[in-house]
Design a protein around this motif. Sequence first.
Motif, PDB file in Angstrom:
ATOM      1  N   GLU A  34       0.804  -1.220   0.000  1.00 36.66           N
ATOM      2  CA  GLU A  34       0.000   0.000   0.000  1.00 36.66           C
ATOM      3  C   GLU A  34       0.840   1.273   0.000  1.00 36.66           C
ATOM      4  N   ASP A  35       1.822   1.378   0.873  1.00 37.33           N
ATOM      5  CA  ASP A  35       2.622   2.593   0.957  1.00 37.33           C
ATOM      6  C   ASP A  35       4.124   2.318   0.822  1.00 37.33           C
ATOM      7  N   TRP A  36       4.454   1.207   0.156  1.00 34.85           N
ATOM      8  CA  TRP A  36       5.848   0.795  -0.010  1.00 34.85           C
ATOM      9  C   TRP A  36       5.980  -0.037  -1.269  1.00 34.85           C
ATOM     10  N   HIS A  37       6.987   0.232  -2.069  1.00 32.09           N
ATOM     11  CA  HIS A  37       7.320  -0.596  -3.222  1.00 32.09           C
ATOM     12  C   HIS A  37       8.761  -1.066  -3.078  1.00 32.09           C
ATOM     13  N   THR A  38       9.007  -2.296  -3.464  1.00 26.24           N
ATOM     14  CA  THR A  38      10.344  -2.875  -3.441  1.00 26.24           C
ATOM     15  C   THR A  38      10.808  -3.098  -4.870  1.00 26.24           C
ATOM     16  N   ILE A  39      12.019  -2.652  -5.172  1.00 24.20           N
ATOM     17  CA  ILE A  39      12.624  -2.892  -6.477  1.00 24.20           C
ATOM     18  C   ILE A  39      13.574  -4.074  -6.323  1.00 24.20           C
ATOM     19  N   ARG A  40      13.371  -5.094  -7.159  1.00 25.57           N
ATOM     20  CA  ARG A  40      14.245  -6.271  -7.161  1.00 25.57           C
ATOM     21  C   ARG A  40      14.944  -6.374  -8.516  1.00 25.57           C
ATOM     22  N   VAL A  41      16.221  -6.707  -8.458  1.00 28.90           N
ATOM     23  CA  VAL A  41      17.009  -6.953  -9.661  1.00 28.90           C
ATOM     24  C   VAL A  41      17.607  -8.340  -9.503  1.00 28.90           C
ATOM     25  N   GLU A  42      17.285  -9.209 -10.455  1.00 29.30           N
ATOM     26  CA  GLU A  42      17.719 -10.605 -10.412  1.00 29.30           C
ATOM     27  C   GLU A  42      17.382 -11.245  -9.061  1.00 29.30           C
ATOM     28  N   GLY A  43      16.184 -10.934  -8.563  1.00 27.62           N
ATOM     29  CA  GLY A  43      15.683 -11.526  -7.329  1.00 27.62           C
ATOM     30  C   GLY A  43      16.143 -10.864  -6.047  1.00 27.62           C
ATOM     31  N   GLU A  44      17.107  -9.959  -6.131  1.00 26.51           N
ATOM     32  CA  GLU A  44      17.638  -9.296  -4.947  1.00 26.51           C
ATOM     33  C   GLU A  44      16.974  -7.945  -4.727  1.00 26.51           C
ATOM     34  N   GLU A  45      16.612  -7.654  -3.482  1.00 32.52           N
ATOM     35  CA  GLU A  45      16.050  -6.353  -3.147  1.00 32.52           C
ATOM     36  C   GLU A  45      17.164  -5.310  -3.205  1.00 32.52           C
ATOM     37  N   VAL A  46      16.997  -4.314  -4.084  1.00 32.24           N
ATOM     38  CA  VAL A  46      18.043  -3.313  -4.245  1.00 32.24           C
ATOM     39  C   VAL A  46      17.612  -1.905  -3.849  1.00 32.24           C
ATOM     40  N   LEU A  47      16.298  -1.662  -3.777  1.00 24.75           N
ATOM     41  CA  LEU A  47      15.829  -0.319  -3.494  1.00 24.75           C
ATOM     42  C   LEU A  47      14.417  -0.380  -2.938  1.00 24.75           C
ATOM     43  N   GLY A  48      14.126   0.488  -1.977  1.00 21.48           N
ATOM     44  CA  GLY A  48      12.778   0.631  -1.448  1.00 21.48           C
ATOM     45  C   GLY A  48      12.244   2.011  -1.797  1.00 21.48           C
ATOM     46  N   ILE A  49      10.950   2.086  -2.060  1.00 21.35           N
ATOM     47  CA  ILE A  49      10.288   3.361  -2.331  1.00 21.35           C
ATOM     48  C   ILE A  49       9.162   3.486  -1.314  1.00 21.35           C
ATOM     49  N   GLN A  50       9.222   4.551  -0.523  1.00 25.71           N
ATOM     50  CA  GLN A  50       8.243   4.763   0.550  1.00 25.71           C
ATOM     51  C   GLN A  50       7.352   5.950   0.199  1.00 25.71           C
ATOM     52  N   LEU A  51       6.043   5.786   0.377  1.00 28.94           N
ATOM     53  CA  LEU A  51       5.111   6.870   0.110  1.00 28.94           C
ATOM     54  C   LEU A  51       5.354   8.011   1.089  1.00 28.94           C
ATOM     55  N   ALA A  52       5.566   9.196   0.538  1.00 24.08           N
ATOM     56  CA  ALA A  52       5.777  10.404   1.336  1.00 24.08           C
ATOM     57  C   ALA A  52       5.053  11.544   0.649  1.00 24.08           C
ATOM     58  N   PRO A  53       3.744  11.709   0.938  1.00 22.72           N
ATOM     59  CA  PRO A  53       2.948  12.724   0.239  1.00 22.72           C
ATOM     60  C   PRO A  53       3.518  14.139   0.338  1.00 22.72           C
ATOM     61  N   GLY A  54       4.206  14.461   1.411  1.00 16.30           N
ATOM     62  CA  GLY A  54       4.759  15.802   1.595  1.00 16.30           C
ATOM     63  C   GLY A  54       6.206  15.936   1.160  1.00 16.30           C
ATOM     64  N   HIS A  55       6.698  14.968   0.395  1.00 18.83           N
ATOM     65  CA  HIS A  55       8.103  14.980  -0.021  1.00 18.83           C
ATOM     66  C   HIS A  55       8.456  16.263  -0.774  1.00 18.83           C
ATOM     67  N   VAL A  56       9.556  16.872  -0.371  1.00 20.40           N
ATOM     68  CA  VAL A  56      10.087  18.048  -1.059  1.00 20.40           C
ATOM     69  C   VAL A  56      11.387  17.626  -1.715  1.00 20.40           C
ATOM     70  N   PRO A  57      11.466  17.664  -3.055  1.00 23.63           N
ATOM     71  CA  PRO A  57      12.685  17.228  -3.732  1.00 23.63           C
ATOM     72  C   PRO A  57      13.884  18.071  -3.316  1.00 23.63           C
ATOM     73  N   PRO A  58      15.038  17.436  -3.182  1.00 25.02           N
ATOM     74  CA  PRO A  58      16.243  18.212  -2.912  1.00 25.02           C
ATOM     75  C   PRO A  58      16.584  19.062  -4.136  1.00 25.02           C
ATOM     76  N   GLN A  59      17.195  20.191  -3.912  1.00 26.03           N
ATOM     77  CA  GLN A  59      17.631  21.061  -4.999  1.00 26.03           C
ATOM     78  C   GLN A  59      19.118  20.833  -5.216  1.00 26.03           C
ATOM     79  N   TRP A  60      19.493  20.539  -6.437  1.00 29.66           N
ATOM     80  CA  TRP A  60      20.878  20.226  -6.719  1.00 29.66           C
ATOM     81  C   TRP A  60      21.467  21.318  -7.600  1.00 29.66           C
ATOM     82  N   PRO A  61      22.688  21.744  -7.407  1.00 25.97           N
ATOM     83  CA  PRO A  61      23.662  21.270  -6.422  1.00 25.97           C
ATOM     84  C   PRO A  61      23.700  22.102  -5.155  1.00 25.97           C
ATOM     85  N   ASP A  62      23.058  23.257  -5.158  1.00 24.98           N
ATOM     86  CA  ASP A  62      23.236  24.173  -4.031  1.00 24.98           C
ATOM     87  C   ASP A  62      22.066  24.231  -3.073  1.00 24.98           C
TER      88      ASP A  62
END
Length: 122
Positions: A34-62
Amino acid sequence: MKITRQVVVFDAPDLDAESTFWAALLGGTVETEEDWHTIRVEGEEVLGIQLAPGHVPPQWPDGEPQQLHLDLMIEEDLASAHAEAMSLGARLLQAAPHPEAPRGFQVYADPAGHPFCLCWGG
């Protein structure tokens, strides 16, 4: 302390956009909850994605805060890797000054604004 598992987790306001992007870029699959997705590559968990409705993207580079970024080493030429990343929804933040150099990187943002680099020659 014994660490039994390590997972990098991205917060994102749109789970589908973020997980689809990373699964496609890394050549993996998405497992959804529901509020989490798992990314698997060749069966291995490599990345998690968590629902964050208020997420503010970082500003790069400064901007604040940078939070984190990934360096992804590529085997193919930069033009091909760039085209694939952009077709998946990446946004170019900083082009390499010399893309034909034997070593280098370009900086992108994923759909939620997290920076990552496509690197070559490392």
